[in-house]
Motif scaffolding. Sequence first.
Motif, mmCIF file in Angstrom:
data_model
loop_
_atom_site.group_PDB
_atom_site.id
_atom_site.type_symbol
_atom_site.label_atom_id
_atom_site.label_comp_id
_atom_site.label_asym_id
_atom_site.label_seq_id
_atom_site.Cartn_x
_atom_site.Cartn_y
_atom_site.Cartn_z
ATOM 1 N N ALA A 174 5.269 9.176 -13.095
ATOM 2 C CA ALA A 174 6.334 8.744 -12.209
ATOM 3 C C ALA A 174 6.817 9.918 -11.376
ATOM 4 O O ALA A 174 6.739 11.064 -11.796
ATOM 5 N N ILE A 175 7.297 9.613 -10.192
ATOM 6 C CA ILE A 175 7.749 10.681 -9.331
ATOM 7 C C ILE A 175 9.253 10.543 -9.235
ATOM 8 O O ILE A 175 9.742 9.612 -8.607
ATOM 9 N N PRO A 176 9.967 11.436 -9.894
ATOM 10 C CA PRO A 176 11.414 11.267 -9.937
ATOM 11 C C PRO A 176 11.988 11.237 -8.524
ATOM 12 O O PRO A 176 11.621 12.058 -7.690
ATOM 13 N N GLY A 177 12.829 10.282 -8.266
ATOM 14 C CA GLY A 177 13.517 10.227 -6.969
ATOM 15 C C GLY A 177 12.757 9.482 -5.887
ATOM 16 O O GLY A 177 13.319 9.162 -4.854
ATOM 17 N N ILE A 178 11.452 9.174 -6.093
ATOM 18 C CA ILE A 178 10.703 8.467 -5.041
ATOM 19 C C ILE A 178 10.564 6.999 -5.442
ATOM 20 O O ILE A 178 9.905 6.678 -6.423
ATOM 21 N N LYS A 179 11.215 6.128 -4.659
ATOM 22 C CA LYS A 179 11.268 4.720 -5.073
ATOM 23 C C LYS A 179 9.990 3.951 -4.749
ATOM 24 O O LYS A 179 9.538 3.152 -5.542
ATOM 25 N N ASN A 180 9.461 4.140 -3.563
ATOM 26 C CA ASN A 180 8.288 3.368 -3.152
ATOM 27 C C ASN A 180 7.288 4.245 -2.414
ATOM 28 O O ASN A 180 7.669 4.985 -1.508
ATOM 29 N N ILE A 181 6.016 4.153 -2.810
ATOM 30 C CA ILE A 181 4.965 4.837 -2.040
ATOM 31 C C ILE A 181 4.133 3.754 -1.359
ATOM 32 O O ILE A 181 3.585 2.871 -2.018
ATOM 33 N N ILE A 182 4.079 3.814 -0.048
ATOM 34 C CA ILE A 182 3.317 2.816 0.714
ATOM 35 C C ILE A 182 2.123 3.532 1.357
ATOM 36 O O ILE A 182 2.304 4.473 2.134
ATOM 37 N N ALA A 183 0.922 3.067 1.031
ATOM 38 C CA ALA A 183 -0.284 3.657 1.619
ATOM 39 C C ALA A 183 -0.621 2.924 2.914
ATOM 40 O O ALA A 183 -0.620 1.696 2.951
ATOM 41 N N VAL A 184 -0.897 3.687 3.970
ATOM 42 C CA VAL A 184 -1.314 3.076 5.237
ATOM 43 C C VAL A 184 -2.815 3.342 5.383
ATOM 44 O O VAL A 184 -3.250 4.489 5.416
ATOM 45 N N ALA A 185 -3.585 2.257 5.450
ATOM 46 C CA ALA A 185 -5.040 2.394 5.412
ATOM 47 C C ALA A 185 -5.668 1.507 6.480
ATOM 48 O O ALA A 185 -5.009 0.649 7.065
ATOM 49 N N SER A 186 -6.969 1.711 6.725
ATOM 50 C CA SER A 186 -7.591 0.853 7.730
ATOM 51 C C SER A 186 -9.002 0.416 7.378
ATOM 52 O O SER A 186 -9.311 -0.755 7.417
ATOM 53 N N GLY A 187 -9.836 1.320 6.977
ATOM 54 C CA GLY A 187 -11.259 0.994 6.954
ATOM 55 C C GLY A 187 -11.858 1.746 8.115
ATOM 56 O O GLY A 187 -12.408 2.833 7.957
ATOM 57 N N LYS A 188 -11.701 1.204 9.316
ATOM 58 C CA LYS A 188 -12.256 1.863 10.500
ATOM 59 C C LYS A 188 -11.341 3.008 10.953
ATOM 60 O O LYS A 188 -10.129 2.924 10.820
ATOM 61 N N GLY A 189 -11.945 4.052 11.501
ATOM 62 C CA GLY A 189 -11.179 5.190 12.004
ATOM 63 C C GLY A 189 -10.611 4.915 13.389
ATOM 64 O O GLY A 189 -11.106 4.044 14.109
ATOM 65 N N GLY A 190 -9.574 5.653 13.746
ATOM 66 C CA GLY A 190 -9.039 5.617 15.100
ATOM 67 C C GLY A 190 -8.321 4.341 15.503
ATOM 68 O O GLY A 190 -8.093 4.110 16.687
ATOM 69 N N VAL A 191 -7.943 3.511 14.550
ATOM 70 C CA VAL A 191 -7.287 2.245 14.906
ATOM 71 C C VAL A 191 -5.766 2.391 15.007
ATOM 72 O O VAL A 191 -5.070 1.455 15.412
ATOM 73 N N GLY A 192 -5.256 3.572 14.618
ATOM 74 C CA GLY A 192 -3.819 3.809 14.790
ATOM 75 C C GLY A 192 -3.027 3.938 13.496
ATOM 76 O O GLY A 192 -1.818 3.744 13.507
ATOM 77 N N LYS A 193 -3.697 4.300 12.404
ATOM 78 C CA LYS A 193 -2.970 4.490 11.125
ATOM 79 C C LYS A 193 -1.854 5.524 11.267
ATOM 80 O O LYS A 193 -0.729 5.282 10.847
ATOM 81 N N SER A 194 -2.205 6.683 11.838
ATOM 82 C CA SER A 194 -1.220 7.765 11.898
ATOM 83 C C SER A 194 -0.087 7.405 12.863
ATOM 84 O O SER A 194 1.075 7.704 12.600
ATOM 85 N N THR A 195 -0.436 6.736 13.947
ATOM 86 C CA THR A 195 0.590 6.290 14.901
ATOM 87 C C THR A 195 1.526 5.295 14.221
ATOM 88 O O THR A 195 2.745 5.383 14.343
ATOM 89 N N VAL A 196 0.942 4.350 13.490
ATOM 90 C CA VAL A 196 1.760 3.350 12.788
ATOM 91 C C VAL A 196 2.616 4.033 11.715
ATOM 92 O O VAL A 196 3.809 3.758 11.594
ATOM 93 N N THR A 197 2.014 4.951 10.949
ATOM 94 C CA THR A 197 2.765 5.655 9.902
ATOM 95 C C THR A 197 3.978 6.358 10.504
ATOM 96 O O THR A 197 5.098 6.232 9.999
#
Length: 379
Positions: free
Chosen positions: A97-120
């Motif tokens: 467990a990570i004290p103090g961190i309530k939710n970890i949300i992974a942003v993923a795609s499959g294909k590269g360059g679709v905008g994961k980092s922009t969306v994050t």
Amino acid sequence: MKIEKNTVLEALKTITVAGEGSNMVDSGAVTNVMIFADEVIVDLTISTPALHIKNRAEKDIKETIKNKVSSDAKVQVNIKVEAPAKPENPNLIKGKAIPGIKNIIAVASGKGGVGKSTVTSNLAISLAKMGFKVGILDADIYGPSIPLMFDVFNERPLSVNVDGKSKMKPVENYGIKVLSIGFFTKPNQAVIWRGPMAAKALNQLIFDADWGELDFMLLDLPPGTGDIHLSIMQSLPITGSVIVSTPQTVALADARKGVAMFRQDSIDVPVLGLIENMSYFTPEELPDNKYYIFGNGGGKNLAEDLDMPFLGEIPLVQSIREAGDVGHPAALQEGTPISEAFTAITRNVVEETVKRNEDLPATEAIKITTMAGCSAVKK
Ligand SMILES: Nc1ncnc2c1ncn2[C@@H]1O[C@H](COP(=O)(O)OP(=O)(O)OP(=O)(O)O)[C@@H](O)[C@H]1O
Ligand SMILES: [Mg+2]
């Protein structure tokens, strides 16, 4: 007639806030009731920032007290939004467990360059605007872009002392805490990562860092669905994942693989939904014109087909790319169609997180049993 606190509480027991489970008294949403003659003050804490739910709760409380307690009552409702807490899991609390961190949300795609980092980046800004405490962990070992998108690429995390232990202090901009694998690799150095090594590096960025309290930690994943992803996903207690795709058939096919990866037995991370990026082109000077140049409805159909929520569409707009390039995410600008699109999507992500936390136990991290090496090759 004197207004009694108990009568007010009994009346409030007849109301349930959407997404909060049992009635607002038993669910703990009503945190305080104060009565001063005919004045009734109700403090309510709910976990969804959706305006219509807040408005509905306030209206219901006022009407119910007037109808069931006293028509003369002057009712004031104070509503506070708090991040959905993960259900406690004793194994996790003891182990990863990570004290103090309530939710970890992974942003993923499959294909590269679709905008994961922009969306994050933009999800993080929208969440922070809603009052949540947010951090981003840039896990893209192939091409970390969060430092650039947050204009912190020249910074390095400082070391701080926490309870006698030396920890990394995440870099901060726009109220978002950021750690990136890019802070530790040189741009001209090609690092060959193996899954367990990447997972170990990310574990250090999480556990050996002083994140403080976070409602949401967003994990910007590298593109693909390979061995690296398996290791990362298995080693972290990820609350849920968000899949980003563009409407093209090739991107959607890879998004389908991404969903399958999260759902496979050895990972089992809930998929919170699909965000379609670059859904349509909108010229800045004609914001009402939408051109579905890659086809219309692909993301929605895929979401339906895979039985997951469709979280929303983001247009292809030049300023989104420009904002990312200069390190000032587009959602920072208030009142634009872009920031509104991100706000709507962010609300959906929060709502899906609330539902996920109500329905399912916390995701457990799996202990890494192999520790293969990693080699750095200078070009
Ligand atoms: N909605 C959009 N409108 C215009 N440009 C966009 C949009 N979304 C992303 N871009 C641009 O597309 C490029 C790729 O986006 P981004 O880096 O976010 O993708 P990614 O999925 O994280 O890529 P990678 O797989 O390499 O990590 C960037 O230049 C970004 O600014
Ligand atoms: Mg990226």
